[in-house]
Scaffold this active site. Structure first.
Site, PDB file in Angstrom:
ATOM      1  CG  ASN A 127      -1.109   4.390   6.282  1.00  0.00           C
ATOM      2  OD1 ASN A 127      -2.022   3.584   6.490  1.00  0.00           O
ATOM      3  ND2 ASN A 127      -0.212   4.210   5.332  1.00  0.00           N
ATOM      4  NE  ARG A 151      -3.113   3.535   2.427  1.00  0.00           N
ATOM      5  CZ  ARG A 151      -2.695   2.280   2.589  1.00  0.00           C
ATOM      6  NH1 ARG A 151      -2.214   1.897   3.759  1.00  0.00           N
ATOM      7  NH2 ARG A 151      -2.748   1.425   1.612  1.00  0.00           N
ATOM      8  CG  HIS A 187      -0.392   0.862  -4.518  1.00  0.00           C
ATOM      9  ND1 HIS A 187       0.034  -0.249  -5.215  1.00  0.00           N
ATOM     10  CD2 HIS A 187      -0.023   0.678  -3.230  1.00  0.00           C
ATOM     11  CE1 HIS A 187       0.640  -1.079  -4.394  1.00  0.00           C
ATOM     12  NE2 HIS A 187       0.617  -0.535  -3.178  1.00  0.00           N
ATOM     13  NE  ARG A 241      -1.017  -8.157  -1.064  1.00  0.00           N
ATOM     14  CZ  ARG A 241      -0.763  -6.847  -0.990  1.00  0.00           C
ATOM     15  NH1 ARG A 241      -0.289  -6.199  -2.042  1.00  0.00           N
ATOM     16  NH2 ARG A 241      -1.007  -6.196   0.115  1.00  0.00           N
ATOM     17  CD  GLU A 243       1.310   5.562  -1.138  1.00  0.00           C
ATOM     18  OE1 GLU A 243       0.250   4.956  -1.263  1.00  0.00           O
ATOM     19  OE2 GLU A 243       2.375   5.007  -0.827  1.00  0.00           O
TER      20      GLU A 243
END
Ligand code: AMP
Length: 396
Positions: free
Chosen positions: A7, A90, A179, A240, A384
């Site tokens: 990743n 990823r 996601h 965010r 993940e």
């Protein structure tokens, strides 16, 4: 087979070496400060973490260090690089081009590059990671697993914005969602855990981490999700802002004398529960501050939970019902008072919380609703890396 999961960020790289048969993590770690100075963290299963500072001018040197650590005589997880059978990468943004994972070819890399302007910080870094792995392991098959792919089943009514259609036509401005690997993994795991038919189910996944998003999964297909063209939309997150009135951007730009980059920096990095509380983006700090009587921290937590509850309500409407709600990721898996706060809005769905189970459920699969609850509510840890490993095995 052994799968190396990569990743790659712009200056960092996380990795795990997974034995796909036992699904055991053989070794894991990360490279940080690539292009600045360089630091490798490596941990073989069962051993302590090792941290090494060493120059990593590019991702290639970083991956070389990871490979050296993996075959190190004393602490390596494998004897030789030939024991790495495949690499799973990823990739953040696949635009409309990728609705599932793919074996990486030159054509695939070109197509990912075409999506670069949709994720200018992430996709170029992902490609650099792929190129570096190809240079060092030229004969090992590689797979790209996209954050956006699972959401490609959304219907147009969910992914189109109320903007001139030409922006979609010309620039592909639409909701993509992120996601996706986690929403895919957790929705499937929820059905399996509850013993319900995934292809005949209504599941809402609340991925609540530093980045947070929700999805509505109807009969095993994503029909809506809260993140949009970028990960900025939807829930209030660590830093965010999530959904806001777009006019706020102009208003703040004028008041604070900011250009568009300055406004975006505020919305991405200085907002969310961090910006609201002035304390932290981390829910452990926020919880501690609230316990010390910090009212802004308490308010930020309330705003976060209220937004999650509103999204769940809207996804119940989108699917005309819900069988199960799954909480996952750092906050969803570990913070019982957040789950309790969110569920306090959802009594109208016939949800009853099992407070005792909820209070003790941390990072493990659990059903936190009572047996008579009309909707099952579960905690399902996301993974993940394992999802990327499984996809890689499926394709190679
Ligand atoms: P993630 O982005 O999934 O790593 O989640 C990060 C968020 O999860 C942070 O706000 C943390 O406060 C929260 N979190 C992670 N681990 C724990 C834990 N063990 N207990 C409470 N909160 C946690």
């Amino acid at each position: 087979m052994n799968v190396l999961v990569i990743n790659c960020g712009s200056s960092s790289l996380k990795y795990q070496l997974i034995d796909s048969e036992s699904e055991e993590v053989l070794a894991k770690g990360l490279c940080e400060r690539i292009g600045i100075d360089g630091r490798l963290t490596y941990q073989k299963a069962g051993l302590d973490k090792e941290i090494t500072d060493a120059a990593m001018p590019t991702h290639k040197e970083a991956i070389q260090m990871v490979l050296d650590a993996l075959v190190n005589e004393k602490t390596g997880a494998i004897k030789s690089l030939s024991e790495i059978n495949a690499v799973g990468h990823r990739v953040v943004h696949g635009g409309e081009k990728f609705a599932s994972s793919v074996v990486i070819t030159e054509d695939v890399i070109k197509t990912v590059e075409e999506c670069n302007d949709l994720a200018p910080l992430h996709n170029p870094a992902n490609i650099i990671g792929i190129r570096a792995c190809q240079a060092l392991m030229p004969n090992v098959p590689m797979v790209g697993v996209f954050d956006t792919a699972f959401h490609q089943t959304m219907p147009a009514k969910a992914y189109l914005y109320g903007l001139p259609y030409e922006y979609y036509d010309k620039y592909k401005v639409r909701r993509y969602g992120f996601h996706g690997t986690s929403h895919d993994f957790v929705s499937k795991a929820t059905a399996e855990y509850l013993g319900i038919d995934y292809n005949n189910s209504k599941i809402i996944v609340a991925h609540l981490g530093n980045g947070a998003s929700i999805s509505a999964v109807l009969n095993g297909k994503c029909v809506d999700t809260s993140m949009g063209l970028t990960p900025l939309e939807g829930l209030v997150m660590g830093t965010r802002c999530g959904d806001i009135d777009p006019s706020i951007m102009e208003f703040i730009a004028k008041k604070e004398n900011l250009d568009i980059d300055g406004v975006m920096e505020v919305l991405n990095k200085k907002s969310g529960v961090f910006g609201m509380s002035g304390v932290s983006s981390d829910f452990r700090d926020l919880t501690a501050a609230r316990e010390d009587g910090n009212e802004k921290a308490a308010m930020a937590i309330d705003v976060f939970c209220y937004r999650v509850a509103k999204y769940i309500g809207s996804y119940v409407a989108a699917m005309n019902g819900v069988d199960a709600i799954a909480f996952t990721a750092g906050i969803g898996e570990n913070t019982q008072h957040i789950r309790e706060n969110v569920l306090s809005y959802l009594g109208y769905l016939g949800i009853n919380l099992d407070k005792e189970v909820n209070d003790s459920a941390r990072g493990v699969e659990a059903t936190i609703s009572t047996p008579d609850s009309k909707v099952k509510v579960v905690v399902i840890p996301t993974n993940e890396e394992l999802a990327i490993c499984r996809e890689t095995v499926r394709l190679v």
